[in-house]
Design a protein around this motif. Structure first.
Motif, PDB file in Angstrom:
ATOM      1  N   VAL A   1     -13.594   1.195  10.194  1.00  0.00           N
ATOM      2  CA  VAL A   1     -12.245   0.628  10.125  1.00  0.00           C
ATOM      3  C   VAL A   1     -11.631   0.610  11.526  1.00  0.00           C
ATOM      4  N   ARG A   2     -11.062  -0.521  11.945  1.00  0.00           N
ATOM      5  CA  ARG A   2     -10.461  -0.633  13.267  1.00  0.00           C
ATOM      6  C   ARG A   2      -9.015  -1.121  13.227  1.00  0.00           C
ATOM      7  N   ASP A   3      -8.488  -1.376  12.026  1.00  0.00           N
ATOM      8  CA  ASP A   3      -7.080  -1.761  11.922  1.00  0.00           C
ATOM      9  C   ASP A   3      -6.563  -1.367  10.547  1.00  0.00           C
ATOM     10  N   MET A   4      -5.288  -1.032  10.493  1.00  0.00           N
ATOM     11  CA  MET A   4      -4.592  -0.768   9.246  1.00  0.00           C
ATOM     12  C   MET A   4      -3.108  -0.856   9.528  1.00  0.00           C
ATOM     13  N   LEU A   5      -2.296  -0.990   8.503  1.00  0.00           N
ATOM     14  CA  LEU A   5      -0.858  -1.109   8.696  1.00  0.00           C
ATOM     15  C   LEU A   5      -0.249   0.226   9.107  1.00  0.00           C
ATOM     16  N   ARG A   6       0.629   0.126  10.119  1.00  0.00           N
ATOM     17  CA  ARG A   6       1.351   1.288  10.614  1.00  0.00           C
ATOM     18  C   ARG A   6       2.810   0.901  10.823  1.00  0.00           C
ATOM     19  N   VAL A   7       3.722   1.775  10.441  1.00  0.00           N
ATOM     20  CA  VAL A   7       5.155   1.495  10.514  1.00  0.00           C
ATOM     21  C   VAL A   7       5.833   2.641  11.242  1.00  0.00           C
ATOM     22  N   SER A   8       6.731   2.317  12.185  1.00  0.00           N
ATOM     23  CA  SER A   8       7.449   3.388  12.886  1.00  0.00           C
ATOM     24  C   SER A   8       8.729   2.856  13.503  1.00  0.00           C
TER      25      SER A   8
ATOM     26  N   GLY B   1       0.820  -1.206   0.000  1.00  0.00           N
ATOM     27  CA  GLY B   1       0.000   0.000   0.000  1.00  0.00           C
ATOM     28  C   GLY B   1       0.848   1.247   0.000  1.00  0.00           C
ATOM     29  N   PRO B   2       0.219   2.411  -0.279  1.00  0.00           N
ATOM     30  CA  PRO B   2       0.950   3.678  -0.318  1.00  0.00           C
ATOM     31  C   PRO B   2       1.227   4.213   1.080  1.00  0.00           C
ATOM     32  N   ALA B   3       2.391   4.816   1.231  1.00  0.00           N
ATOM     33  CA  ALA B   3       2.786   5.390   2.519  1.00  0.00           C
ATOM     34  C   ALA B   3       2.089   6.724   2.760  1.00  0.00           C
ATOM     35  N   LEU B   4       1.736   6.952   4.018  1.00  0.00           N
ATOM     36  CA  LEU B   4       1.262   8.255   4.481  1.00  0.00           C
ATOM     37  C   LEU B   4       2.195   8.648   5.609  1.00  0.00           C
TER      38      LEU B   4
ATOM     39  N   PRO C   1      -8.170   2.716   3.803  1.00  0.00           N
ATOM     40  CA  PRO C   1      -7.705   1.573   4.593  1.00  0.00           C
ATOM     41  C   PRO C   1      -6.485   0.884   3.996  1.00  0.00           C
ATOM     42  N   GLU C   2      -6.212   1.130   2.722  1.00  0.00           N
ATOM     43  CA  GLU C   2      -5.058   0.504   2.069  1.00  0.00           C
ATOM     44  C   GLU C   2      -3.753   1.225   2.374  1.00  0.00           C
ATOM     45  N   HIS C   3      -3.828   2.452   2.856  1.00  0.00           N
ATOM     46  CA  HIS C   3      -2.612   3.202   3.169  1.00  0.00           C
ATOM     47  C   HIS C   3      -1.814   2.518   4.283  1.00  0.00           C
ATOM     48  N   ILE C   4      -0.521   2.788   4.291  1.00  0.00           N
ATOM     49  CA  ILE C   4       0.354   2.373   5.380  1.00  0.00           C
ATOM     50  C   ILE C   4       0.863   3.648   6.053  1.00  0.00           C
TER      51      ILE C   4
END
Length: 577
Positions: A465-472, A407-410, A431-434
């Protein structure tokens, strides 16, 4: 087992000689009302107490320390209470992780500088367990860890509440307009109703279990609820046992081995552990001179199922239920030959001897190996061009569709801008965003705060929506859940590739393949790196400055480099003159 002589004890160097300096030590302890019968010929036991008026997890320690003292007196020791920094997870900002190593330094120096022969370590709130154990490892004296224990179950409108996990859950419901302010106040008052740590399988419960599995706590101690009278009896038993440990010269060096740390990793996986376990166990093992790595966690994660049905990996039970179901000895007994049972523990017996005959009383709370909650381990370690040194995800606590996702980064450069953006109903997000949060690692945070469970944008919350990919490069609370990829190393603040991500870049996450990849060419990344400017310094003075100069990255445990075993031998004993 042969017993040490009184003359061989450290405290005897202060009190036994017939000279002027020891006269000063004896006269000053008599100044406080103690007679020679209190200390002469007895081991002196330090009680490192992390109680404070603003640490709810340890609020019972003000009384428990008296129970520890009673046990020490019963076994012929002389107790002295030494206060140590409390590190209340709820109130210390920007994060207690900034000060874990300060506690470790304090514990080490308190033990080295005082006339003590052994110690009871009183902790439990997230960073106090690893901090105390790291300091005690370096000090090298006999020690036993007294876990604070989980608080009682929360309750609201007849619903069982789990601290942390249900806070996130119900906050999203309030943001969606499904819970009123009055109802929210009811949740606030019902979610934490006794002394003790979070009663979910958060970092506190994870690390207390690790202390027991590694051999540093009494059998079954780690999951006793703080409010249970068993906790009082366990505290006194810690006092009695540490005196015997001193006479036996049972030091951490005899207990901590690489295999004992591998045992802890196996137990952590089976419990559905907090992601923070990775950082703390790596740091502790490196202090002990028998390091484990992210690879050891990943090997275990592919083999060890999650069998503790406790939130947030589970959806029903809490630590109180886990205790009543048999506690950690029952879970370890159920793990069978996946554990090395020959490892020595603070009891003077092996792990296998400690857990022999332990029973499971509820097969839904502590599952059989052939009916696990999750077939692979609680954590997975991912690597790729976005995290060359690794990052961590908790697959057992996230929606399955995100285990393989592109998915695309935000991208957000800091927490305040992210927090403001997620409340904007016009935010360009799907919901597809990361979602990507950077500059929140060991140096950038500073101290690697628990910001990794980025809030779901309000626009998506209202869509259900209650979950989505998150990176940190941050951490997250062990009570948290969701598709959160954490501990990205190297962190963005020091120039890790996370610093080079732009909004719209495609990111691929493949948990089964243990891969995370930024879909940008090496040539483009090189151009971005050439244009990258390091962020300004966070600290100019004091402990923070020292921290920034010497803190290691997440994959190395975030210890201060000069405190690791490889930096040199422990400081010599203090000179008595």
């Amino acid at each position: 087992m042969s017993k040490r002589s009184y003359e061989s004890l450290r405290s005897a160097r202060w009190f036994a000689p017939d000279d002027l300096r020891s006269f000063g030590h004896r006269s000053r302890i008599m100044q406080m009302g103690y007679a020679p019968e209190d200390w002469a010929g007895r081991p002196i036991i330090a009680i490192l107490n992390t109680w404070s008026d603003i640490n709810p997890c340890h609020s019972h320690f003000k009384q428990r320390v008296e129970d520890v003292k009673r046990g020490i007196f019963q076994s012929g020791g002389f107790p002295i209470e030494l206060p140590a920094i409390s590190l209340s997870e709820n109130f210390v900002k920007p994060t207690t992780m900034l000060y874990r190593n300060m506690l470790a330094m304090e514990a080490e120096e308190l033990l080295r500088s005082h006339p003590v022969d052994g110690t009871v370590l009183m902790g439990g709130c997230d960073k106090t367990t690893p901090g105390l154990l790291m300091g005690a490892i370096s000090a090298g004296l006999p020690c036993i860890f007294l876990p604070a224990g989980p608080m009682l179950r929360g309750n609201w409108k007849g619903k069982v509440l789990g601290s942390g996990s249900d806070a996130w859950k119900y906050w999203d419901e309030r943001r969606a307009g499904k819970i009123t302010k009055t109802e929210w106040i009811g949740v606030e008052g019902g979610i934490a109703r006794s002394a003790g740590t979070c009663m979910t399988m958060g970092t506190a419960s994870t690390m207390m279990a690790i202390a027991e599995s590694i051999g540093m706590s009494l059998p079954g101690a780690s999951s006793i609820p703080a409010a249970d009278s068993n906790h009082i009896r366990m505290s006194s038993e810690c006092g009695r046992r540490i005196v015997d440990m001193v006479w036996e010269d049972l030091t951490p060096k005899r207990i901590f081995t690489r295999q004992s740390f591998l045992n802890a990793i196996v137990v952590a996986m089976a419990m559905g552990c907090s992601t923070n376990a990775v950082i703390h166990l790596v740091a502790m093992s490196r202090r002990a001179g028998c390091p484990v790595s992210l690879d050891d966690f990943d090997v275990a994660s592919r083999d060890i199922p999650v069998i503790a049905n406790v939130r947030p990996s589970g959806d029903t039970y809490l630590m109180e239920d886990f205790f009543y179901a048999g506690g950690l000895p029952a879970l370890m007994e159920r793990l069978g030959d996946r554990l090395d049972r020959s490892q020595l523990t603070v009891t003077g017996r092996t792990l296998g001897e400690n857990i022999a005959g332990a029973e499971v009383y509820n097969d839904d709370v502590i599952r059989p190996l052939d009916n696990p909650l999750y077939h692979e381990g609680a954590l997975a370690v991912l690597r790729g061009n976005l995290a060359p040194s690794g990052c961590v995800i908790k697959p057992s606590a996230c929606a399955p569709q995100f285990l393989q996702h592109t998915g695309p980064a935000l991208v957000f450069d800091d927490y305040p801008s992210m927090k403001a953006a997620v409340e904007d109903e016009n935010l360009d997000v799907t919901p597809e965003h990361i979602m990507v949060l950077r500059n929140a690692g060991p140096q950038g945070g500073p101290g690697m705060p628990e910001w990794g469970m980025l809030p779901i944008p309000i626009k998506l919350v209202k869509q259900g929506v209650r979950d989505m990919l998150r990176v940190s490069d941050a951490r997250m609370s062990g009570t948290s859940y969701g598709a959160c990829i954490l501990h990205v190393a190297p962190e963005a603040y020091v120039g890790g590739n996370l610093a080079l991500v732009k909004t719209g870049d495609m990111i691929t996450v493949d948990v089964p393949a243990r891969r995370i990849h930024l879909e940008v060419s090496d040539e483009e990344l090189a151009q971005r790196r050439a244009a990258w400017t390091p962020p300004p310094k966070v600290f100019e003075r004091g402990y923070g400055w020292m921290f920034s100069q010497h803190i290691l990255q997440a994959d190395s445990g975030c210890d201060l480099d000069f405190l690791e075993t490889e930096f040199g031998a422990p400081n010599r004993e203090p000179t008595i003159f």
